[in-house]
Design an enzyme around this catalytic site. Structure first.
Site, PDB file in Angstrom:
ATOM      1  N   LYS A  96       0.932  -1.207  -0.180  1.00 49.83           N
ATOM      2  CA  LYS A  96       0.178   0.163   0.073  1.00 49.83           C
ATOM      3  C   LYS A  96       0.923   1.241   0.047  1.00 49.83           C
ATOM      4  CE  LYS A  96      -3.054   2.954   2.927  1.00 49.83           C
ATOM      5  NZ  LYS A  96      -3.738   2.919   4.007  1.00 49.83           N
TER       6      LYS A  96
ATOM      7  N   ASN B  58      -9.628   1.350   9.686  1.00 49.60           N
ATOM      8  CA  ASN B  58      -8.831   0.821  10.728  1.00 49.60           C
ATOM      9  C   ASN B  58      -9.505   1.389  11.935  1.00 49.60           C
ATOM     10  OD1 ASN B  58      -5.051   0.739  11.380  1.00 49.60           O
ATOM     11  ND2 ASN B  58      -6.827   0.533  12.950  1.00 49.60           N
TER      12      ASN B  58
END
Lengths: 80, 263
Positions: free
Chosen positions: B105, B214
Protein backbone atom coordinates in the site's frame (compact mmCIF):
# COMPACT_ATOMS: atom_id res chain seq x y z
CA UNK A 1 22.50 6.69 24.09
CA UNK A 2 24.16 3.53 25.41
CA UNK A 3 27.26 1.81 24.13
CA UNK A 4 26.78 -1.93 24.51
CA UNK A 5 30.38 -2.76 23.72
CA UNK A 6 31.40 -6.39 23.45
CA UNK A 7 35.11 -5.76 23.30
CA UNK A 8 36.42 -2.61 24.83
CA UNK A 9 40.13 -3.45 25.18
CA UNK A 10 42.76 -1.39 23.45
CA UNK A 11 44.25 -4.37 21.68
CA UNK A 12 41.06 -5.69 20.09
CA UNK A 13 39.99 -3.44 17.23
CA UNK A 14 36.33 -2.56 17.29
CA UNK A 15 33.68 -1.52 14.83
CA UNK A 16 31.70 1.56 15.73
CA UNK A 17 28.23 1.18 14.33
CA UNK A 18 25.02 3.15 14.41
CA UNK A 19 22.12 0.73 14.76
CA UNK A 20 18.60 2.18 14.61
CA UNK A 21 20.11 5.52 15.54
CA UNK A 22 22.03 4.20 18.56
CA UNK A 23 25.79 3.90 18.88
CA UNK A 24 27.04 0.35 19.30
CA UNK A 25 30.47 -1.32 19.14
CA UNK A 26 31.32 -4.84 18.04
CA UNK A 27 34.64 -6.68 17.59
CA UNK A 28 36.23 -6.14 14.21
CA UNK A 29 35.18 -8.75 11.71
CA UNK A 30 31.64 -9.08 13.04
CA UNK A 31 28.96 -10.02 10.54
CA UNK A 32 25.33 -9.03 10.30
CA UNK A 33 24.51 -12.40 11.86
CA UNK A 34 26.86 -11.58 14.75
CA UNK A 35 25.13 -8.25 15.28
CA UNK A 36 21.69 -9.88 15.40
CA UNK A 37 22.98 -12.48 17.87
CA UNK A 38 24.52 -9.74 20.00
CA UNK A 39 21.20 -7.89 20.06
CA UNK A 40 19.29 -11.08 20.78
CA UNK A 41 16.96 -10.45 17.85
CA UNK A 42 14.99 -13.29 16.35
CA UNK A 43 15.60 -13.30 12.61
CA UNK A 44 12.04 -14.08 11.74
CA UNK A 45 10.37 -11.29 9.81
CA UNK A 46 12.92 -8.58 10.25
CA UNK A 47 14.81 -6.75 7.54
CA UNK A 48 18.29 -5.29 7.75
CA UNK A 49 19.62 -2.33 5.83
CA UNK A 50 23.34 -1.53 5.82
CA UNK A 51 24.31 1.91 4.57
CA UNK A 52 20.97 2.19 2.72
CA UNK A 53 21.40 -1.23 1.03
CA UNK A 54 19.20 -4.19 1.94
CA UNK A 55 21.10 -7.18 3.30
CA UNK A 56 19.22 -10.30 2.15
CA UNK A 57 18.54 -12.78 4.95
CA UNK A 58 20.55 -15.42 3.13
CA UNK A 59 23.66 -13.22 3.35
CA UNK A 60 23.61 -12.36 7.08
CA UNK A 61 26.46 -14.76 7.87
CA UNK A 62 28.77 -13.70 5.11
CA UNK A 63 28.13 -9.94 5.25
CA UNK A 64 30.91 -8.33 7.30
CA UNK A 65 30.30 -5.03 8.98
CA UNK A 66 32.58 -2.05 8.51
CA UNK A 67 33.58 0.72 10.88
CA UNK A 68 31.04 3.55 10.74
CA UNK A 69 28.28 1.43 9.21
CA UNK A 70 24.76 2.76 9.51
CA UNK A 71 22.40 -0.13 10.20
CA UNK A 72 18.62 -0.15 10.25
CA UNK A 73 16.73 -3.17 11.56
CA UNK A 74 12.96 -3.05 11.02
CA UNK A 75 9.91 -5.22 11.43
CA UNK A 76 6.15 -4.98 11.01
CA UNK A 77 4.03 -3.26 13.61
CA UNK A 78 0.40 -2.25 13.73
CA UNK A 79 -0.59 0.37 11.18
CA UNK A 80 -3.48 1.54 9.05
CA UNK B 1 -33.43 -16.72 -6.69
CA UNK B 2 -31.57 -19.48 -4.90
CA UNK B 3 -28.74 -19.54 -2.42
CA UNK B 4 -26.14 -20.06 -5.13
CA UNK B 5 -26.93 -16.81 -6.86
CA UNK B 6 -26.63 -15.00 -3.52
CA UNK B 7 -23.00 -16.02 -3.18
CA UNK B 8 -20.43 -13.29 -3.49
CA UNK B 9 -17.37 -14.83 -5.07
CA UNK B 10 -15.11 -12.08 -3.78
CA UNK B 11 -12.64 -9.86 -5.53
CA UNK B 12 -9.19 -10.17 -7.06
CA UNK B 13 -6.22 -7.86 -6.80
CA UNK B 14 -2.94 -8.57 -8.58
CA UNK B 15 -4.03 -12.16 -9.16
CA UNK B 16 -4.83 -12.81 -5.50
CA UNK B 17 -8.41 -13.72 -4.68
CA UNK B 18 -10.11 -12.59 -1.47
CA UNK B 19 -13.56 -13.51 -0.25
CA UNK B 20 -13.78 -10.76 2.34
CA UNK B 21 -14.26 -7.29 0.93
CA UNK B 22 -13.06 -5.73 4.15
CA UNK B 23 -9.39 -4.82 4.57
CA UNK B 24 -8.44 -3.64 8.04
CA UNK B 25 -5.55 -1.81 9.60
CA UNK B 26 -3.71 -3.16 12.63
CA UNK B 27 -2.88 0.15 14.29
CA UNK B 28 -4.28 2.17 17.18
CA UNK B 29 -5.52 -0.75 19.29
CA UNK B 30 -5.05 -0.84 23.07
CA UNK B 31 -3.18 -4.14 22.92
CA UNK B 32 -2.07 -6.85 20.54
CA UNK B 33 -4.73 -9.12 22.07
CA UNK B 34 -7.42 -6.61 21.15
CA UNK B 35 -5.90 -6.28 17.68
CA UNK B 36 -6.10 -10.03 17.14
CA UNK B 37 -9.65 -10.39 18.45
CA UNK B 38 -10.93 -7.45 16.39
CA UNK B 39 -9.34 -8.60 13.17
CA UNK B 40 -10.67 -12.12 13.65
CA UNK B 41 -14.18 -10.70 14.20
CA UNK B 42 -13.90 -8.54 11.08
CA UNK B 43 -13.44 -11.56 8.84
CA UNK B 44 -10.73 -9.66 6.94
CA UNK B 45 -8.16 -11.67 5.02
CA UNK B 46 -5.85 -8.75 4.23
CA UNK B 47 -4.42 -6.40 6.88
CA UNK B 48 -2.29 -3.31 6.57
CA UNK B 49 0.91 -3.08 8.61
CA UNK B 50 3.58 -0.44 9.17
CA UNK B 51 7.35 -0.86 8.93
CA UNK B 52 9.29 0.50 11.89
CA UNK B 53 12.58 0.11 13.72
CA UNK B 54 12.89 -2.90 16.02
CA UNK B 55 13.09 -1.82 19.67
CA UNK B 56 16.66 -2.78 20.50
CA UNK B 57 16.18 -2.33 24.24
CA UNK B 58 13.42 -4.97 24.32
CA UNK B 59 14.11 -7.48 21.54
CA UNK B 60 11.71 -10.02 23.01
CA UNK B 61 8.71 -7.66 23.16
CA UNK B 62 5.54 -9.26 21.76
CA UNK B 63 5.34 -8.85 18.01
CA UNK B 64 2.34 -8.20 15.80
CA UNK B 65 3.01 -11.34 13.81
CA UNK B 66 2.62 -13.48 16.93
CA UNK B 67 -0.96 -12.21 17.24
CA UNK B 68 -1.87 -11.63 13.59
CA UNK B 69 0.02 -14.41 11.84
CA UNK B 70 1.19 -13.65 8.30
CA UNK B 71 0.46 -17.27 7.50
CA UNK B 72 -3.22 -16.55 8.13
CA UNK B 73 -3.54 -12.98 6.84
CA UNK B 74 -2.09 -11.26 3.79
CA UNK B 75 0.09 -8.46 5.13
CA UNK B 76 -0.17 -5.25 3.13
CA UNK B 77 2.82 -3.13 4.19
CA UNK B 78 2.16 0.60 4.09
CA UNK B 79 4.31 3.69 3.76
CA UNK B 80 2.75 5.61 6.62
CA UNK B 81 5.08 8.33 7.80
CA UNK B 82 6.76 8.67 4.40
CA UNK B 83 6.56 12.16 2.94
CA UNK B 84 8.81 11.63 -0.07
CA UNK B 85 8.97 9.09 -2.87
CA UNK B 86 12.46 8.05 -1.76
CA UNK B 87 11.27 7.27 1.77
CA UNK B 88 8.35 5.25 0.42
CA UNK B 89 10.53 3.15 -1.87
CA UNK B 90 13.13 2.56 0.86
CA UNK B 91 10.44 1.53 3.37
CA UNK B 92 8.76 -0.92 1.01
CA UNK B 93 12.04 -2.50 -0.08
CA UNK B 94 12.62 -3.26 3.60
CA UNK B 95 9.06 -4.58 3.89
CA UNK B 96 9.62 -6.87 0.92
CA UNK B 97 12.74 -8.26 2.55
CA UNK B 98 11.00 -8.70 5.90
CA UNK B 99 7.88 -10.26 4.48
CA UNK B 100 8.89 -11.65 1.14
CA UNK B 101 6.04 -10.28 -0.96
CA UNK B 102 5.58 -7.33 -3.27
CA UNK B 103 1.91 -6.37 -2.80
CA UNK B 104 2.04 -3.04 -0.97
CA UNK B 105 0.00 0.00 0.00
CA UNK B 106 1.49 3.28 -1.13
CA UNK B 107 0.50 6.39 0.77
CA UNK B 108 2.43 9.63 0.58
CA UNK B 109 0.75 12.19 2.77
CA UNK B 110 0.73 15.94 3.01
CA UNK B 111 1.01 17.75 6.34
CA UNK B 112 -1.44 17.81 9.26
CA UNK B 113 -4.21 18.57 9.97
CA UNK B 114 -5.58 16.76 6.91
CA UNK B 115 -2.82 14.31 5.93
CA UNK B 116 -4.34 14.61 2.49
CA UNK B 117 -2.66 12.48 -0.22
CA UNK B 118 0.28 14.35 -1.78
CA UNK B 119 -0.48 13.36 -5.34
CA UNK B 120 2.70 14.72 -6.94
CA UNK B 121 4.83 12.66 -4.56
CA UNK B 122 2.43 9.71 -4.91
CA UNK B 123 2.91 9.64 -8.71
CA UNK B 124 6.67 9.77 -8.30
CA UNK B 125 6.70 6.98 -5.71
CA UNK B 126 4.28 4.82 -7.72
CA UNK B 127 6.51 5.05 -10.79
CA UNK B 128 9.59 4.08 -8.79
CA UNK B 129 7.84 1.17 -7.06
CA UNK B 130 6.31 -0.21 -10.25
CA UNK B 131 9.73 -0.03 -11.91
CA UNK B 132 11.05 -2.08 -8.97
CA UNK B 133 8.38 -4.80 -9.52
CA UNK B 134 6.11 -3.88 -6.66
CA UNK B 135 2.36 -4.38 -7.00
CA UNK B 136 1.03 -1.08 -5.79
CA UNK B 137 -2.34 -0.46 -4.15
CA UNK B 138 -2.41 3.29 -3.99
CA UNK B 139 -4.07 5.66 -1.52
CA UNK B 140 -5.13 8.75 -3.43
CA UNK B 141 -7.32 11.81 -3.64
CA UNK B 142 -10.93 11.38 -4.75
CA UNK B 143 -9.87 12.75 -8.12
CA UNK B 144 -10.95 10.73 -11.17
CA UNK B 145 -8.20 12.15 -13.36
CA UNK B 146 -5.48 11.24 -10.85
CA UNK B 147 -7.07 7.83 -10.29
CA UNK B 148 -7.08 7.05 -14.01
CA UNK B 149 -3.47 8.12 -14.35
CA UNK B 150 -2.41 5.85 -11.46
CA UNK B 151 -4.21 2.95 -13.11
CA UNK B 152 -2.53 3.65 -16.45
CA UNK B 153 0.84 3.72 -14.69
CA UNK B 154 0.18 0.16 -13.52
CA UNK B 155 -1.18 0.45 -9.99
CA UNK B 156 -3.12 -2.73 -9.13
CA UNK B 157 -5.80 -1.04 -6.99
CA UNK B 158 -7.02 2.53 -6.62
CA UNK B 159 -7.87 3.60 -3.07
CA UNK B 160 -9.42 7.06 -2.84
CA UNK B 161 -10.11 8.49 0.58
CA UNK B 162 -13.68 8.66 1.84
CA UNK B 163 -12.54 11.44 4.20
CA UNK B 164 -9.24 12.29 5.94
CA UNK B 165 -7.45 9.47 7.77
CA UNK B 166 -8.90 8.82 11.21
CA UNK B 167 -11.58 11.50 10.78
CA UNK B 168 -14.59 9.18 10.86
CA UNK B 169 -16.42 11.57 8.56
CA UNK B 170 -17.65 8.84 6.19
CA UNK B 171 -17.73 9.06 2.39
CA UNK B 172 -17.99 12.80 1.89
CA UNK B 173 -17.75 12.85 -1.91
CA UNK B 174 -19.76 9.84 -3.09
CA UNK B 175 -20.18 11.21 -6.62
CA UNK B 176 -16.47 11.15 -7.32
CA UNK B 177 -16.03 7.74 -5.66
CA UNK B 178 -18.71 6.42 -7.99
CA UNK B 179 -17.05 8.13 -10.96
CA UNK B 180 -13.67 6.62 -10.09
CA UNK B 181 -15.22 3.17 -9.82
CA UNK B 182 -17.15 3.55 -13.07
CA UNK B 183 -14.01 4.22 -15.10
CA UNK B 184 -11.65 1.78 -13.37
CA UNK B 185 -10.55 -1.60 -14.68
CA UNK B 186 -8.70 -2.42 -11.43
CA UNK B 187 -10.30 -2.75 -7.98
CA UNK B 188 -11.40 0.44 -6.23
CA UNK B 189 -11.38 0.58 -2.44
CA UNK B 190 -12.54 3.40 -0.22
CA UNK B 191 -9.61 3.87 2.13
CA UNK B 192 -9.87 6.16 5.16
CA UNK B 193 -12.70 8.18 6.61
CA UNK B 194 -15.18 5.40 7.41
CA UNK B 195 -16.55 5.93 10.93
CA UNK B 196 -19.32 3.39 11.38
CA UNK B 197 -21.00 0.42 9.73
CA UNK B 198 -23.55 2.34 7.66
CA UNK B 199 -20.72 4.28 6.04
CA UNK B 200 -18.90 1.09 5.09
CA UNK B 201 -22.15 -0.25 3.61
CA UNK B 202 -22.62 3.04 1.73
CA UNK B 203 -19.12 2.77 0.22
CA UNK B 204 -19.98 -0.72 -1.00
CA UNK B 205 -23.35 0.45 -2.36
CA UNK B 206 -21.42 2.89 -4.54
CA UNK B 207 -19.94 -0.16 -6.23
CA UNK B 208 -16.53 -0.26 -4.60
CA UNK B 209 -14.76 -3.61 -4.62
CA UNK B 210 -13.74 -3.39 -0.98
CA UNK B 211 -13.33 -1.04 1.97
CA UNK B 212 -10.17 -0.36 3.96
CA UNK B 213 -10.54 0.99 7.47
CA UNK B 214 -8.74 1.00 10.81
CA UNK B 215 -9.79 3.67 13.31
CA UNK B 216 -13.51 2.96 12.93
CA UNK B 217 -12.86 -0.39 14.61
CA UNK B 218 -9.89 0.45 16.83
CA UNK B 219 -11.45 3.59 18.27
CA UNK B 220 -14.95 2.20 18.78
CA UNK B 221 -16.04 1.73 22.39
CA UNK B 222 -16.13 -2.02 21.73
CA UNK B 223 -13.72 -2.73 18.87
CA UNK B 224 -14.54 -6.44 18.55
CA UNK B 225 -18.25 -5.73 18.18
CA UNK B 226 -17.61 -2.93 15.68
CA UNK B 227 -15.39 -5.31 13.72
CA UNK B 228 -18.30 -7.73 13.47
CA UNK B 229 -20.57 -4.85 12.44
CA UNK B 230 -18.16 -3.87 9.67
CA UNK B 231 -18.01 -7.44 8.41
CA UNK B 232 -21.77 -7.52 8.01
CA UNK B 233 -21.97 -3.95 6.68
CA UNK B 234 -19.62 -4.71 3.82
CA UNK B 235 -21.53 -7.87 2.94
CA UNK B 236 -24.84 -5.99 3.10
CA UNK B 237 -23.52 -3.11 1.02
CA UNK B 238 -22.23 -5.46 -1.65
CA UNK B 239 -25.53 -7.30 -1.88
CA UNK B 240 -27.43 -4.00 -2.02
CA UNK B 241 -25.19 -2.82 -4.87
CA UNK B 242 -25.69 -6.05 -6.80
CA UNK B 243 -29.42 -6.04 -6.09
CA UNK B 244 -29.78 -2.52 -7.49
CA UNK B 245 -31.69 -0.07 -5.38
CA UNK B 246 -35.22 1.08 -6.19
CA UNK B 247 -35.68 4.51 -7.78
CA UNK B 248 -36.08 7.50 -5.51
CA UNK B 249 -39.26 9.57 -5.64
CA UNK B 250 -40.44 12.32 -3.33
CA UNK B 251 -44.03 11.09 -3.69
CA UNK B 252 -45.55 8.05 -1.98
CA UNK B 253 -46.23 4.81 -3.82
CA UNK B 254 -48.55 2.53 -1.80
CA UNK B 255 -47.11 -0.82 -0.78
CA UNK B 256 -50.51 -2.49 -0.31
CA UNK B 257 -53.04 -3.09 -3.12
CA UNK B 258 -55.41 -0.19 -3.60
CA UNK B 259 -58.18 -2.53 -4.81
CA UNK B 260 -60.30 -5.01 -2.84
CA UNK B 261 -60.61 -2.86 0.22
CA UNK B 262 -63.70 -3.47 2.39
CA UNK B 263 -66.68 -1.14 2.00
Amino acid sequence: MTDTSLAGTRTAPTLRLTVNGEALSLPAGASVAGLLDHLGLPRRKIAVERNLEIVPRSLYDETSLGDGDQIEIVHFIGGG
Amino acid sequence: MNATTLEDDGWTVAGRRFRSRLVVGTGRYKSLEETAASIAASGAEMVTVAVRRVNLSDPNAPMLQDFVPPTQYTYLPNTAGCHTAQDAVRTLRLAREAGGWNLVKLEVLGPPPFLYPDMAATFEAAAALIADNFEVMVYCADDPVAAKRLEEMGCVAIMPLGAPIGSGMGVVNPYMIRAIKAQAKVPVLVDAGIGTASEAAFAMELGCDAVLLNSAIAHAQDPVRMAAAMKHAVIAGRHAYLAGRMPRDYRADPSSPTTGTIR
